[in-house]
Design a protein around this motif. Structure first.
Motif, short mmCIF file in Angstrom:
data_model
loop_
_atom_site.label_atom_id
_atom_site.label_comp_id
_atom_site.label_asym_id
_atom_site.label_seq_id
_atom_site.Cartn_x
_atom_site.Cartn_y
_atom_site.Cartn_z
N GLY A 40 0.93 -0.82 0.59
CA GLY A 40 0.26 0.02 -0.02
C GLY A 40 0.97 1.13 -0.03
N ILE A 41 2.20 0.90 -0.32
CA ILE A 41 2.80 2.44 -0.40
C ILE A 41 2.95 3.25 -1.53
N ASN A 42 2.75 4.27 -1.86
CA ASN A 42 2.72 4.59 -2.89
C ASN A 42 3.72 6.03 -3.26
N LEU A 43 4.77 6.20 -2.00
CA LEU A 43 5.21 7.03 -2.19
C LEU A 43 6.85 7.00 -2.36
N LEU A 44 7.42 7.75 -3.28
CA LEU A 44 9.03 7.52 -2.99
C LEU A 44 10.10 8.48 -3.38
N ASP A 45 10.83 8.82 -3.03
CA ASP A 45 11.87 9.78 -2.50
C ASP A 45 13.52 9.37 -3.17
N THR A 46 13.56 10.12 -4.34
CA THR A 46 14.41 10.48 -4.83
C THR A 46 15.67 12.03 -4.80
N ALA A 47 16.46 11.98 -5.44
CA ALA A 47 16.79 13.14 -5.90
C ALA A 47 18.44 12.98 -6.61
N PRO A 48 19.03 14.24 -7.34
CA PRO A 48 20.13 13.89 -8.56
C PRO A 48 21.70 13.48 -7.30
N ALA A 49 21.58 13.87 -5.70
CA ALA A 49 22.39 13.26 -5.19
C ALA A 49 22.27 12.06 -4.90
N TYR A 50 21.78 11.07 -5.41
CA TYR A 50 21.14 9.88 -4.50
C TYR A 50 22.11 9.06 -6.08
N GLY A 51 23.17 9.70 -6.69
CA GLY A 51 23.47 8.33 -7.59
C GLY A 51 22.63 8.38 -8.56
N VAL A 58 15.91 19.73 -5.80
CA VAL A 58 16.76 20.22 -6.82
C VAL A 58 17.76 21.18 -5.51
N GLY A 59 19.43 21.29 -6.28
CA GLY A 59 20.22 22.39 -5.37
C GLY A 59 21.20 21.45 -5.00
N GLU A 60 20.92 20.01 -4.52
CA GLU A 60 22.27 19.16 -4.22
C GLU A 60 22.70 18.53 -5.67
N GLU A 61 24.34 18.05 -5.42
CA GLU A 61 24.47 17.46 -6.85
C GLU A 61 25.80 15.90 -6.01
N PHE A 62 25.98 14.48 -6.61
CA PHE A 62 26.90 13.58 -6.48
C PHE A 62 27.86 13.71 -7.41
N GLU A 63 28.83 13.50 -6.92
CA GLU A 63 29.49 13.17 -8.64
C GLU A 63 30.50 13.15 -7.95
N ASP A 64 31.71 11.51 -8.92
CA ASP A 64 32.97 11.28 -8.02
C ASP A 64 33.25 11.15 -6.58
N GLY A 65 32.13 10.94 -5.41
CA GLY A 65 32.40 10.61 -4.52
C GLY A 65 31.68 11.87 -3.33
N ILE A 66 31.85 12.76 -4.48
CA ILE A 66 31.57 14.52 -3.65
C ILE A 66 30.54 14.94 -3.77
N SER A 67 29.92 15.67 -2.70
CA SER A 67 28.02 16.33 -2.77
C SER A 67 28.42 17.81 -2.83
N SER A 68 27.95 18.13 -3.77
CA SER A 68 27.82 19.71 -3.62
C SER A 68 26.27 19.95 -3.61
N HIS A 69 26.86 21.48 -3.56
CA HIS A 69 24.87 22.11 -3.60
C HIS A 69 25.49 23.47 -4.68
N VAL A 70 24.39 23.29 -5.38
CA VAL A 70 24.32 24.98 -6.38
C VAL A 70 23.31 25.08 -6.14
N PHE A 71 23.05 26.65 -5.63
CA PHE A 71 21.68 27.49 -5.25
C PHE A 71 21.71 27.84 -6.34
N THR A 72 20.73 28.28 -7.37
CA THR A 72 20.18 29.09 -8.52
C THR A 72 19.76 28.94 -9.45
#
Length: 257
Positions: A54-65, A88-102
C-alpha cells in the motif's frame, strides 16, 4: 495502508514513503554498515512488494547517484501508480557532494530529473538544503523559479528539505511541503510540525530511524506519528523483510491516531 492528504496539495500519499538512496549510491552515506547496490531485477521485486504493502510514495534526488535513472527504467508503464518526491540543489559526482542554488541550475536539474525518471512531472519537488535554509528562502529568484515549476505543471507541489526550525516554518509559509527531522532524541524541529498541523501544510519526515542507528524501530515509528502534523515518513531500505516490518509498524502507528 490508508492514504492520507499531504497538507492541502491535493496529493494522497501513503504514511510510509520508500527512500531510494540505496538504489543508486553507496558512497559517502551515513548508514551503520556498507552495502552493495542491488541489481535491477532485485529492485523491481522490492518495488512490487512496496506497492503490495500500500505504499505509493517514493523519494529520490540527483544526489542519490543512479537512483533516478534506475527508477525511470523500473517504473516504466506504472508512473501513475506512484507519488514521486524529487529534489534540486544538491549534486553528487565522483564521490563528492556539492550544492548549487541558482535558478539556472534548478531548471537544468529538474529537466535532467524528468528525463532520467522518464516522466513529465515531479509530484513533490523539494530544494535540497545544505543547512542555509533562510538564505535559500530569502532568495526571491529561487522562490520565483520554484513557483514557475508549479505553474508549468512540472512540479505538482513544491517545498524544501530543511534543517532548521526557522527554515521549515518559512518553507511552509511560502510553499506547500517541508521535509523535516523529528525523533525522540531530536525534537528541535517540532514547531515546524505544529505549524503544519495548524495551517494544513504538508510535512514529510526524514531520518526517522536515525539513518539506521535507531535501537528500537517500532518505538521510533510510534514517536514519529504521534504528532498530528506528520503526513508521511520516508525510510530507506533495500531489504524486503525490513520493509515489511517497517510497514507493519507504520500501519499500526497510524491506525492508533
Amino acid at each position: 495502508m490508508d492514504l492520507v492528504n499531504l497538507g492541502s496539495t491535493g496529493l494522497r500519499v501513503s504514511p510510509l514513503g520508500l527512500g531510494t538512496v540505496k538504489f543508486g549510491r553507496n558512497q559517502g552515506v551515513k548508514y551503520p554498515s556498507g552495502f552493495v547496490l542491488p541489481d535491477e531485477d532485485t529492485l523491481a521485486e522490492l518495488l512490487a512488494l512496496t506497492r503490495s504493502l500500500g505504499i505509493n510514495l517514493l523519494d529520490t534526488a540527483p544526489a542519490y547517484g543512479a537512483s533516478e535513472e534506475r527508477l525511470g527504467r523500473l517504473l516504466a508503464g506504472q508512473r501513475d501508480d506512484w507519488v514521486i518526491i524529487g529534489k534540486v540543489g544538491e549534486e553528487f559526482e565522483d564521490g563528492i557532494s556539492s550544492h548549487v542554488f541558482t535558478p539556472d541550475h534548478f531548471r537544468r536539474s529538474l529537466e535532467r530529473s524528468l528525463e532520467r525518471l522518464r516522466t513529465d512531472r515531479i509530484d513533490v519537488l523539494l530544494i535540497h538544503s545544505d543547512g542555509s535554509d533562510m538564505a535559500i528562502l530569502q532568495d526571491d529568484a529561487l522562490m520565483r523559479t520554484m513557483a514557475d515549476f508549479k505553474a508549468e505543471g512540472t512540479a505538482r507541489a513544491i517545498g524544501v528539505s530543511t534543517k532548521t526550525v526557522e527554515g521549515g516554518i518559512r518553507a511552509l509559509e511560502l510553499m506547500d511541503v517541508a521535509m523535516a527531522t523529528y525523533t525522540a532524541d531530536y525534537r528541535a524541529e517540532e514547531p515546524v510540525l505544529d505549524y503544519a498541523a495548524a495551517h494544513r501544510k504538508g510535512v514529510i519526515l526524514k531520518k526517522v530511524l536515525s539513518s539506521g542507528h535507531a535501537a528500537d524501530v517500532p518505538a521510533a515509528i510510534r514517536f514519529a506519528f504521534s504528532h498530528p502534523g506528520v503526513a508521511s515518513a520516508v525510510i530507506g531500505t533495500i531489504n524486503p523483510v525490513h520493509l515489511e516490518q517497517i510497514a507493519a509498524c507504520v500501519d499500526e502507528a497510524t491506525r492508533r491516531r
